[in-house]
Design a protein around this motif. Structure first.
Motif: not given
Length: 352
Positions: A33-52
């Motif tokens: 239903l939302a193929p492009k938005l569902a790929q956001a999980g691939l950004l996990m290392p960047l999002a986690l690294a930014a908060n750390l």
């Protein structure tokens, strides 16, 4: 001046927290239903690294500000630990017993990588090292001659279909468990094996591949090194289109697999395979609704299992029902023989 710096840092930190939450929330989006938005999980290392990174900044600028990233990470701690488990204990496998099984999953890529260690083809050495009681293989329909000798010596009985294979030292019971139509060149195979007085359902899955051409992967890596922003955006759009198309098909396979697990709720199950999805994804979340992930339970670090062309991700997983405990789950990097590393774990039956 310090107050202004603190205010600006707090605003930026709130943005990274919201980004981290959005990445984790994307696992609830159905990729069909939302193929492009569902790929956001691939950004996990960047999002986690930014908060750390903000943890370090607050430690330097204003110690009280540490609360902000800590509070931001707390609601999604489970996702963070799925992505990068930190199991400092329980990583040593117990001694072999009738209640203990070695389980491995490996995408062999058709045994086409003939990497050599000391002049000897790696694949036979790798299988000896794994020494698995249950070995689930993907992109495998047969074995090369050198590997077949090792397979025979390990005492495997084999069941296979559509490029997936279950090799088991435990005897198979009955016929294959019907999966139903999944509409893919890849496959899913499920079979029961006898374990003592009980039966264990073994499922080997290879879900829809991302099918990104190798030349596109190489071009992206080259453009990253060259810092060509315009070309990078072009590569990003191409990559996203490939990822979105495959994710939609993979989600339909995930739903079918989810139905199978729902129908077999309460059974003893081991699910292995190349899921072509990271620990922060729709597929992984749906599987964890039914089963525990062995790497999450007894692994350490990111444990990347795909290893070619600079795309380092963990997309190979082993899941078990809650009547099993896992020990020492790891990606096996000795004797590289494919674009994937095998995932190996030791599981032990819990006391009833």
């Amino acid at each position: 001046m310090k107050r202004l710096i603190v205010t600006l840092l707090a605003g930026a930190n709130v943005c990274t927290i919201l980004a981290l939450w959005a990445v984790c929330a994307s696992t609830w989006l159905h990729p069909a239903l939302a193929p492009k938005l569902a790929q956001a999980g691939l950004l996990m290392p960047l999002a986690l690294a930014a908060n750390l990174g903000f943890l370090l900044l607050w430690f330097i600028v204003d110690f009280k500000g540490l609360l902000l990233p800590l509070i931001g990470i707390l609601p999604v701690t489970g996702f963070c630990l799925d992505y990068c488990p930190l199991n400092f204990t329980g990583r040593e496998a117990p001694e072999d017993s009738v209640q203990t099984l070695r389980v491995a999953t490996f995408n062999s890529c058709g045994w086409q990588y003939k990497d050599s260690t000391d002049g000897v083809w790696n694949a036979p050495q790798l299988l000896r090292l794994l020494n698995a009681d249950i070995l689930c293989l993907q992109e495998t329909s047969s074995f090369p001659a050198e590997t077949q000798e090792v397979v025979d010596s390990l005492g495997y009985d084999i069941r296979k279909t559509k490029g997936v294979m279950i090799c088991s030292r435990l005897p198979f019971v009955g016929d294959s468990i019907p999966i139903g139509f999944i509409g893919s060149k890849n496959g899913i195979l499920a079979w029961r094996v006898r374990h003592g007085e009980d039966t264990l359902t073994v499922i080997c899955a290879h879900l829809e591949s991302n099918s990104i051409p190798e030349e596109e992967k190489a071009a992206l890596v080259e453009r990253l090194h060259a810092h060509n922003e315009e070309k990078l955006k072009e590569s990003g759009r191409v990559m996203l289109s490939f990822l979105s198309a495959s994710a939609a098909e993979r989600a339909r396979q995930t739903d079918r697999l989810d139905s199978l697990l729902t129908a077999r709720e309460g059974e003893s199950i081991v699910l292995c395979g190349d899921f072509n999805d990271t620990p922060v994804s729709y597929t992984y979340r749906r599987m964890k609704q039914h089963l525990g992930n062995t790497y999450r339970e007894s692994g350490f670090g990111t444990g990347f299992s795909y290893n070619r062309t600079g795309f380092w991700v963990r997309i190979d997983h082993i899941f078990t029902s809650d009547d099993w405990t896992s020990f020492g789950t790891r990606t096996v990097r000795e004797f590289p023989s494919s674009d994937h590393y095998p995932v190996l774990t030791t599981i032990r039956k819990k006391n009833k």
